[in-house]
Design a protein around this motif. Structure first.
Motif, PDB file in Angstrom:
ATOM      1  N   TYR A 226       0.827  -1.201   0.000  1.00 19.72           N
ATOM      2  CA  TYR A 226       0.000   0.000   0.000  1.00 19.72           C
ATOM      3  C   TYR A 226       0.869   1.261   0.000  1.00 19.72           C
ATOM      4  CZ  TYR A 226      -4.148   2.832   1.054  1.00 19.72           C
ATOM      5  OH  TYR A 226      -5.183   3.728   1.000  1.00 19.72           O
TER       6      TYR A 226
ATOM      7  N   THR B  12      -6.933   0.284  -3.042  1.00 23.22           N
ATOM      8  CA  THR B  12      -7.900   1.121  -2.333  1.00 23.22           C
ATOM      9  C   THR B  12      -7.841   0.949  -0.826  1.00 23.22           C
ATOM     10  OG1 THR B  12      -9.602  -0.583  -2.626  1.00 23.22           O
ATOM     11  CG2 THR B  12      -9.482   1.155  -4.293  1.00 23.22           C
ATOM     12  N   LYS B  13      -7.100  -0.056  -0.372  1.00 24.99           N
ATOM     13  CA  LYS B  13      -6.888  -0.242   1.066  1.00 24.99           C
ATOM     14  C   LYS B  13      -5.702  -1.174   1.253  1.00 24.99           C
ATOM     15  CE  LYS B  13      -9.745  -4.313   2.053  1.00 24.99           C
ATOM     16  NZ  LYS B  13      -8.681  -5.121   2.699  1.00 24.99           N
TER      17      LYS B  13
ATOM     18  N   LEU C  49      -4.931   6.140   7.671  1.00 26.46           N
ATOM     19  CA  LEU C  49      -5.884   5.116   7.256  1.00 26.46           C
ATOM     20  C   LEU C  49      -7.289   5.269   7.809  1.00 26.46           C
ATOM     21  CD1 LEU C  49      -3.601   1.933   7.540  1.00 26.46           C
ATOM     22  CD2 LEU C  49      -4.122   3.292   5.504  1.00 26.46           C
TER      23      LEU C  49
ATOM     24  N   ASN D  77     -10.078   6.258   5.486  1.00 28.33           N
ATOM     25  CA  ASN D  77     -10.402   5.362   4.375  1.00 28.33           C
ATOM     26  C   ASN D  77     -11.744   4.688   4.655  1.00 28.33           C
ATOM     27  OD1 ASN D  77     -10.542   2.990   2.673  1.00 28.33           O
ATOM     28  ND2 ASN D  77      -8.353   3.190   2.303  1.00 28.33           N
TER      29      ASN D  77
ATOM     30  N   ARG E   7     -13.094   2.176   3.578  1.00 29.41           N
ATOM     31  CA  ARG E   7     -13.065   0.714   3.646  1.00 29.41           C
ATOM     32  C   ARG E   7     -12.459   0.214   4.962  1.00 29.41           C
ATOM     33  NH1 ARG E   7     -10.892  -2.266  -1.501  1.00 29.41           N
ATOM     34  NH2 ARG E   7     -12.098  -3.923  -0.477  1.00 29.41           N
ATOM     35  N   MET E   8     -11.992   1.150   5.801  1.00 32.90           N
ATOM     36  CA  MET E   8     -11.325   0.774   7.044  1.00 32.90           C
ATOM     37  C   MET E   8     -12.161   1.118   8.276  1.00 32.90           C
ATOM     38  SD  MET E   8      -8.345  -0.408   5.958  1.00 32.90           S
ATOM     39  CE  MET E   8      -7.206  -0.301   7.338  1.00 32.90           C
TER      40      MET E   8
END
Length: 505
Positions: A403, A410-411, A460, A463, A465-466
């Protein structure tokens, strides 16, 4: 004019060798190139033997081939231009960023000229990719569907065969305990391969690897036999068990065709067509197997080639999370009680190979959680794997595995022991407890996972997605557990970094 054939362009089915059937051929085997890094002995043997076999096959076809075994690539060019002053060379564009310009400078400095033509060892040309991309978001699934439509592979008119574009959800099954995958074919070294092994014996004797007997295909005929064996014996179960990790089974039903593909001994379209033809002709190949294989070759392999091209040179220096720790010695010596890491590294040490989930979710994942400098890991992937080239390893390792770039990931692909236990059986025979996060017997992945999230929280947490994993981190913080977890992570890093560092590059 002379056709220059590079060591990863060993094809007589495309490029200037086909367009110019009567022209002489130049090949250069440079020892310094093969020994400048701590390459796996199998990689040195594979590339040099494949080149020499390709030379011999061309000569058997009546081609005039000048083959120079020299210390440096420039030395090979010196020998060529001494014999043919002012010669004009033509070559397919090298895959590594900047290689064409460097090659042109070497040729020009010796009084020759170089014409660089399209590299036809891939399915999707740069022009086609750029027309599709148009500077937008790089998303593999979109590109994969584009390639299916453009090629007609697994298409029923405008619709995908089977009704779905992607059967990834069906690629995550676990083999039964008594499952025995077919043996992978091996190819015994012939006189040419043994001569290569002798020529590089000194360099290989100093290797960090502990290689098994060499058995990779080094000829077009051997590569075709490997393809036929995969399609006949392992393709049916490839899809369901594609993402599985099983102790003692380093290959399962994987194709092991990336090495001959990346050398040019096989073409991507021909391996895709072979799998699709088997699916259409036989009743034992499920759609999730053929689609999963097509997705890897026609989709992912083509995608990362162009992601590398579009992302360079920035990707070569990318480090989005500012990870700076040294690569732990375990990547070289495999000396660890973590069963998953030990087994993955052991496979690399033996054959220069690990399958894609071992690469991403064990080897890359551990480095990500540990905080390894992504470019140190990238160098290791490049030298340790027989199929590792800069265009392959950089997007797979720097961007996806670590990453570190800002290209298509994307993550972060970060996971604790929970994922490893779900996708494999390593945990059952491991010294560490996959359900524990702190304590001496707790799986190191667990503490490192939560520490990674805490260490990179500023980057992060936003994000989308997190969100769920950070809510779990908040729970641990609120419960007063995070300090002990991070202390355990520090202990893990100290223990891993303190292991014997002698077997490094």
């Amino acid at each position: 004019m002379t056709v220059l054939v590079l060591g990863d362009q060993l094809t007589r089915r495309a490029g200037p060798l086909v367009a110019r059937p009567d022209e002489r051929v130049l090949m250069i085997e440079a020892r310094a190139f093969a020994t400048r890094h701590a390459y796996h002995p199998h990689k040195r043997t594979l590339v040099a033997s494949a080149m020499r076999h390709f030379r011999d096959a061309l000569r058997d076809d009546g081609r005039d081939v000048a083959y120079h075994e020299t210390e440096t690539f420039g030395g090979g060019l010196d020998a060529h231009f001494d014999a043919r002053p002012g010669d004009a060379l033509v070559v397919m564009r090298p895959s590594s960023h900047g290689a064409a310009d460097r090659l042109r400078d070497l040729v020009t400095a010796r009084g020759g000229t170089l014409t660089v033509v399209e590299n036809e060892t891939f399915c999707c040309s740069p022009a086609d990719f750029d027309d599709w991309h148009e500077g937008g978001t790089l998303r593999h699934e979109d590109f994969y569907r584009h390639m299916r439509r453009e090629t007609g592979v697994l298409m029923d008119g405008d619709d995908p065969v089977g009704g779905e574009w992607n059967y990834d959800e069906s690629n995550r099954e676990t083999p039964p305990e008594d499952y025995e995958p077919p043996d992978v074919p091996t190819f015994d070294p012939d006189a040419t391969t043994r001569a290569v092994q002798d020529d590089y014996a000194d360099a290989n004797a100093e290797s960090w690897a502990d290689p098994a007997p060499f058995g990779w295909p080094v000829t077009r005929e051997g590569a075709l036999a490997a393809l036929d064996d995969f399609v006949a014996r392992r393709l049916p179960d490839f899809g369901p068990y594609e993402d599985a990790m099983v102790a003692g089974e380093p290959t399962l039903d994987h194709a092991l065709l990336s090495a001959p593909l990346n050398l040019g001994l096989l073409g991507p379209r021909e391996v895709v067509d072979a799998a699709v033809e088997a699916y259409e002709a036989r009743g034992d190949v499920p759609i999730e197997s053929v689609e999963g294989f097509v997705r890897q070759v026609l989709g992912w392999r083509e995608f990362v080639r162009h992601a590398y091209r579009v992302g360079m040179p920035d990707l070569a220096d990318a480090n989005r999370l500012d990870a700076t720790r040294d690569l732990p010695p375990v990547y070289w010596d495999g000396d660890t009680d973590m069963a998953c890491v030990a087994e993955a590294v052991a496979g690399v040490r033996r054959r220069g190979y690990a399958h894609h989930i071992q690469r991403l979710m064990v080897l890359s994942n551990f480095a990500l959680l540990y905080g390894v400098d992504p470019h140190a890991l990238n160098r290791w992937f490049h030298v340790a794997f027989v199929d590792g080239y800069h265009w392959v390893s950089t997007p797979n390792t720097v961007e996806m595995g670590q990453y570190a770039g800002d290209l298509f990931a994307t993550k972060p692909y970060a996971a604790s022991a929970n994922y490893l236990d779900r996708m494999g059986d390593y945990c059952a025979g491991c010294a560490y407890d996959p359900d524990a996060t702190t304590g001496a017997d707790a799986c190191p992945f667990n503490a490192l996972y939560w520490d990674f999230l805490a260490e990179n929280e500023d980057d992060l947490r936003s994000n989308h997605r997190m969100g769920l994993v950070y809510s779990h981190l908040d729970d641990k913080r609120d419960a007063g557990d995070l300090a002990a977890i991070r202390e355990r992570a520090g202990e893990v890093r100290a223990a891993v970094s303190a292991s014997d560092p002698s077997r490094t590059e």
